[in-house]
Design an enzyme around this catalytic site. Structure first.
Site, PDB file in Angstrom:
ATOM      1  CB  THR A  27      16.445 -51.027 -57.179  1.00 23.43           C
ATOM      2  OG1 THR A  27      17.094 -50.172 -58.141  1.00 23.43           O
ATOM      3  CG2 THR A  27      15.253 -51.697 -57.837  1.00 23.43           C
ATOM      4  CB  ALA A  65      18.159 -48.077 -61.733  1.00 19.04           C
ATOM      5  CB  VAL A  91      18.907 -41.662 -63.181  1.00 14.61           C
ATOM      6  CG1 VAL A  91      20.314 -41.663 -62.580  1.00 14.61           C
ATOM      7  CG2 VAL A  91      18.936 -42.256 -64.585  1.00 14.61           C
ATOM      8  CE  LYS A  92      16.828 -44.611 -54.320  1.00 17.78           C
ATOM      9  NZ  LYS A  92      16.522 -45.955 -53.781  1.00 17.78           N
ATOM     10  CG  LEU A  93      21.421 -38.781 -59.652  1.00 16.66           C
ATOM     11  CD1 LEU A  93      21.456 -37.392 -60.266  1.00 16.66           C
ATOM     12  CD2 LEU A  93      22.635 -39.585 -60.098  1.00 16.66           C
TER      13      LEU A  93
END
Length: 223
Positions: A27, A65, A91-93
């Site tokens: 997402t 996310a 965790v998307k960075l």
């Protein structure tokens, strides 16, 4: 190669999950905003957490996310909050200086990180060295500027294999079924794609024609 759905729509996720081929979901803030707009629901922190939790429980695999913060300290704090929502959260960075700093800290805490917006092999190398579990090169956006998204993916996959880096490659910004085939042939670990592209993977006119003919022939001879 695993297949992920790039969406925040629970309806789309439930539909594809029922096929038995979905391994995960990615997402981003844009997709989340679209999903809440479609539901006509206010995007509160509590509603967002509940939505992510529902996605995780539906797909049963990794769910990326993305943070909205731009500075490392805030990214780390937001990443911790996201990871606390469900064990499947990744965790998307963004692949920036601040993103690398946050990746190093979060990964050291045992939180899985997906470094996104990757457009070069060097960016992927930096992300891997910072402890990322996943790197996401964007095929379609590279193609959009008349470069070769497939060549970028080939370089990244080969580099990771040669360097023996413990990171998975997610082929992202998938625009059409050919991108999926290309990603599989080039050795990507995962391809993440929109709902429409996922549906197109199954479509072929000869399949429909063949099925129609089988049924017509059966109708002629059945008791």
């Amino acid at each position: 190669m695993e297949l992920y759905l790039d969406t925040a729509s629970l309806e789309e996720i439930r539909e594809i999950a029922a096929w038995g081929v979905l391994s995960g979901v990615t997402t981003n803030p844009t997709l989340v905003a679209k999903a809440f707009a479609a539901k006509g629901e206010a995007l509160t922190e509590e509603a967002f957490a509940a939505h992510l939790r529902a996605i995780c429980e539906t797909v049963g695999g990794p769910v990326s996310a993305e943070v909205t913060a731009l500075e490392a300290e805030a990214m780390v704090a937001e990443g911790r909050r996201l990871a606390a929502i469900h064990p499947n959260i990744v965790v998307k960075l963004p692949t920036t200086e601040e993103g690398l700093k946050a990746c190093k800290r979060l990964s050291a805490e045992g939180i899985k990180v997906n470094m996104t917006l990757i457009f070069s092999a060097n960016q992927a190398l930096l992300a891997a060295r910072a402890g990322a579990s996943y790197v996401s090169p964007f095929l379609g956006r590279v193609d959009d500027i008349s470069w070769d998204g497939g060549e970028l993916l080939r370089e990244i996959v080969e580099m990771i294999q040669v360097q023996d880096l413990p990171v998975k490659v997610i082929a992202a910004s998938i625009r059409h079924p050919r991108h999926v085939t290309e990603a599989a042939l080039l050795g990507a670990d995962i391809a993440t794609m929109p709902h429409a592209v996922f549906k197109q993977l199954l479509k072929h006119p000869l399949t429909d024609i063949g099925l129609k003919r089988f049924l017509e022939d059966w109708e002629k001879v059945k008791p």
